[in-house]
Design a protein around this motif. Structure first.
Motif, PDB file in Angstrom:
ATOM      1  N   SER A 102     -16.070 -19.793   1.202  1.00 17.48           N
ATOM      2  CA  SER A 102     -17.407 -21.108   1.128  1.00 17.48           C
ATOM      3  C   SER A 102     -17.407 -22.009   2.007  1.00 17.48           C
ATOM      4  CB  SER A 102     -17.646 -21.079  -0.683  1.00 17.48           C
ATOM      5  OG  SER A 102     -18.496 -21.865  -1.073  1.00 17.48           O
ATOM      6  N   VAL A 103     -18.112 -22.491   2.809  1.00 13.82           N
ATOM      7  CA  VAL A 103     -18.242 -23.690   4.018  1.00 13.82           C
ATOM      8  C   VAL A 103     -19.302 -24.152   3.769  1.00 13.82           C
ATOM      9  CG1 VAL A 103     -16.576 -21.640   5.162  1.00 13.82           C
ATOM     10  CG2 VAL A 103     -19.035 -22.376   5.763  1.00 13.82           C
ATOM     11  N   SER A 104     -19.055 -25.760   4.413  1.00 14.55           N
ATOM     12  CA  SER A 104     -20.342 -26.138   4.270  1.00 14.55           C
ATOM     13  C   SER A 104     -20.700 -25.991   5.366  1.00 14.55           C
ATOM     14  CB  SER A 104     -19.963 -27.475   4.502  1.00 14.55           C
ATOM     15  OG  SER A 104     -21.207 -28.203   4.795  1.00 14.55           O
ATOM     16  N   LEU A 105     -22.536 -25.260   5.773  1.00 12.94           N
ATOM     17  CA  LEU A 105     -23.298 -25.350   7.099  1.00 12.94           C
ATOM     18  C   LEU A 105     -23.889 -25.817   6.918  1.00 12.94           C
ATOM     19  CD1 LEU A 105     -23.733 -20.866   5.394  1.00 12.94           C
ATOM     20  CD2 LEU A 105     -21.699 -22.247   6.993  1.00 12.94           C
ATOM     21  N   ASN A 106     -23.357 -27.204   7.737  1.00 10.56           N
ATOM     22  CA  ASN A 106     -24.476 -28.103   8.820  1.00 10.56           C
ATOM     23  C   ASN A 106     -24.704 -28.373   9.998  1.00 10.56           C
ATOM     24  OD1 ASN A 106     -24.482 -29.834   5.636  1.00 10.56           O
ATOM     25  ND2 ASN A 106     -22.273 -30.658   5.938  1.00 10.56           N
ATOM     26  N   ALA A 107     -23.575 -27.818  10.783  1.00 10.43           N
ATOM     27  CA  ALA A 107     -23.449 -27.544  11.496  1.00 10.43           C
ATOM     28  C   ALA A 107     -25.261 -26.739  12.382  1.00 10.43           C
ATOM     29  CB  ALA A 107     -22.104 -27.599  12.559  1.00 10.43           C
ATOM     30  N   SER A 108     -25.490 -26.855  14.002  1.00  8.02           N
ATOM     31  CA  SER A 108     -26.265 -26.428  14.169  1.00  8.02           C
ATOM     32  C   SER A 108     -26.169 -25.753  16.277  1.00  8.02           C
ATOM     33  CB  SER A 108     -27.479 -26.984  13.942  1.00  8.02           C
ATOM     34  OG  SER A 108     -29.084 -26.396  14.376  1.00  8.02           O
ATOM     35  N   VAL A 109     -25.835 -24.694  15.965  1.00  5.69           N
ATOM     36  CA  VAL A 109     -26.167 -24.163  17.773  1.00  5.69           C
ATOM     37  C   VAL A 109     -27.288 -23.407  17.811  1.00  5.69           C
ATOM     38  CG1 VAL A 109     -24.605 -23.856  19.469  1.00  5.69           C
ATOM     39  CG2 VAL A 109     -23.850 -25.282  17.633  1.00  5.69           C
ATOM     40  N   ARG A 110     -28.245 -23.770  18.788  1.00 13.63           N
ATOM     41  CA  ARG A 110     -29.051 -23.084  19.270  1.00 13.63           C
ATOM     42  C   ARG A 110     -29.360 -21.910  17.562  1.00 13.63           C
ATOM     43  NH1 ARG A 110     -28.878 -17.854  21.636  1.00 13.63           N
ATOM     44  NH2 ARG A 110     -26.894 -17.832  21.778  1.00 13.63           N
TER      45      ARG A 110
ATOM     46  N   LEU B  71     -21.121 -13.131  -0.408  1.00  8.33           N
ATOM     47  CA  LEU B  71     -22.181 -12.962  -1.689  1.00  8.33           C
ATOM     48  C   LEU B  71     -21.203 -14.165  -2.785  1.00  8.33           C
ATOM     49  CD1 LEU B  71     -25.717 -11.037  -1.374  1.00  8.33           C
ATOM     50  CD2 LEU B  71     -25.061 -13.445  -1.144  1.00  8.33           C
ATOM     51  N   ALA B  72     -20.505 -13.227  -3.108  1.00  9.40           N
ATOM     52  CA  ALA B  72     -19.178 -13.584  -4.257  1.00  9.40           C
ATOM     53  C   ALA B  72     -18.757 -15.021  -4.326  1.00  9.40           C
ATOM     54  CB  ALA B  72     -18.358 -12.574  -4.561  1.00  9.40           C
ATOM     55  N   PRO B  73     -19.033 -15.896  -3.580  1.00 12.01           N
ATOM     56  CA  PRO B  73     -18.470 -17.307  -2.852  1.00 12.01           C
ATOM     57  C   PRO B  73     -19.254 -18.054  -3.482  1.00 12.01           C
ATOM     58  CG  PRO B  73     -17.647 -15.819  -1.391  1.00 12.01           C
ATOM     59  CD  PRO B  73     -18.758 -14.936  -1.562  1.00 12.01           C
ATOM     60  N   LEU B  74     -20.467 -17.209  -3.711  1.00 10.39           N
ATOM     61  CA  LEU B  74     -21.409 -18.541  -3.811  1.00 10.39           C
ATOM     62  C   LEU B  74     -22.034 -18.025  -5.380  1.00 10.39           C
ATOM     63  CD1 LEU B  74     -24.035 -17.555  -1.379  1.00 10.39           C
ATOM     64  CD2 LEU B  74     -22.851 -19.811  -1.774  1.00 10.39           C
ATOM     65  N   GLY B  75     -21.131 -17.091  -6.225  1.00  4.42           N
ATOM     66  CA  GLY B  75     -21.990 -16.873  -7.458  1.00  4.42           C
ATOM     67  C   GLY B  75     -22.075 -16.010  -8.046  1.00  4.42           C
TER      68      GLY B  75
END
Length: 397
Positions: free
Chosen positions: A11-19, A225-229
């Protein structure tokens, strides 16, 4: 999408955006590609598909290309009828480099006992009510449909002459990919390590934001999907196909299925005979299916001697191992993942993802584009398992 050997989803934070795409699809099998194509045709853009190894590198690349109307649940019969309309126009719509080699050979489902014949009869009644031209046949009629079939152990069979298969199923998957590319979809060979509402993360640490994420990764879906519970009840089951060398003589024209003998066989357009041990064998992802090869070969040989003696001297030098992504009721999991908006699933097809892919792609693309979820997405939602509303499909090969 084939699971990464030894890799764990994190599980990671998904804040960056490239294309950043509007939709990111994980898995370039026939399901993911169908979703991508239907999204592009609806004007949703940009759409990007990510696959660790390449188009059709997972289960979509090792499957027999069957398309049939004979199912045991109303939802699957309806989906099959809708899909058949697409398949009739598939070459015109997908514009493949080579013909797909459609063969409307018919499927013959054998019954060796009264209970199985009764189940097939119930299936035929359902199919006929929905407009599918299947019928029950006697053992003697079955022998007329399949010259050489031994009927000593048969109680009867079910038959539909409109069922068939594509000789080049991998070509179908590739054509979906090429059609998606022409429609503006981007397909990238990149390994996705984790997903979340709002984006994906790749091996190497890069993160990509997306308004919608579709997980169409077959047996790798639960780990993503498991890391998201999110618990996804999909397990891997081995399936195996044995191929002969091309044979000039036509030894077996219809496809023959015996669920009770865990066996299916047909002869392809190029003359190769395909025979399968369809026993369900679960194994951990990454196991070695070849360890059971002598047992599978012996089983296929035994059933051939009993039912199809004309194949007794056919050699099967090629073993092609494949994997089913199987759910408790042998039905797909489709639609929105419970929780934050923007996360979707299309997996768990239990061997019928190829033939249903046109309808799955259309239905999921419509929901992502903002239409109310249709019957299939409501019925096959992930939440049905928590509610105890399973829809068991008996007609699994």
């Amino acid at each position: 999408m084939s699971p990464a050997s030894g890799a764990k989803a994190t599980s990671v934070s998904l804040n960056a955006s490239v294309r950043s795409p509007e939709v990111a699809i994980v898995g370039a099998g026939v399901t993911g590609l169908s979703v991508a194509l239907h999204l592009a045709e609806r004007g949703v853009a940009p759409v990007r598909v990510f696959e660790r190894e390449g188009v059709g590198a997972g289960a979509s690349g090792v499957q027999p290309g069957g398309v049939r109307l004979q199912w045991g649940t109303e939802l699957n019969c309806r989906m099959a009828l809708e899909a058949s309309a697409f398949w009739r126009e598939a070459e015109e719509r997908l514009e493949p480099r080579l013909p797909f080699g459609w063969r409307s050979c018919g499927y013959l489902w054998l019954a060796h006992s009264a209970p199985v014949l009764e189940r097939l009869g119930a299936g035929v009644a359902l199919q006929n009510r929905l407009g599918i031209p299947s019928r029950l046949v006697s053992a003697e009629e079955a022998a007329g449909l399949v010259p050489g079939l031994s009927v000593d152990s048969l109680a009867g069979a079910a038959w539909c002459g409109e069922d068939g298969y594509f000789d080049r199923p991998q070509g179908v998957v590739e054509a979906f990919g090429e059609a998606a590319l022409r429609a503006g979809v981007e397909i990238e060979h990149r390994e996705v390590l984790s997903v979340a509402p709002g984006g994906v993360a790749f091996a190497g640490g890069e993160r990509l934001a997306a308004a919608h994420v579709v997980v169409a990764a077959g047996v790798a879906t639960p780990a993503l999907l498991a890391p998201l519970g999110v618990e996804v009840p999909i397990v891997a089951e081995d399936r195996f196909m044995l191929y002969s060398e091309p044979i000039r003589e036509r030894l077996l024209e219809p496809l023959v299925v015996s669920a009770e003998r865990h066996f299916a066989a047909k002869q392809l357009g190029n003359g190769r005979v395909l025979a399968s041990d369809i026993s369900a064998r679960r194994q951990p992802v990454g196991g070695d299916p070849a360890k059971g090869e002598p047992r599978w070969r012996a089983h296929v040989r035994e059933v051939i001697r009993e039912l199809l003696p004309q194949l007794e001297y056919v050699e099967f030098p090629v073993l092609a191992p494949g994997t089913y992504d199987v759910t408790p009721d042998h039905q797909a999991i489709l639609g929105a993942v419970p929780g934050p908006d923007g996360l979707w699933i299309a997996a768990g097809f239990s061997g019928h993802g190829f033939m249903m892919s046109p309808v799955v792609g259309r239905s999921l693309a419509a929901a992502i584009a903002g239409d109310p979820p249709g019957d299939y997405l409501r019925a096959f939602s992930l939440e049905r398992f928590a509610r105890g509303e399973l829809i068991p499909e008996p007609a699994i090969v």
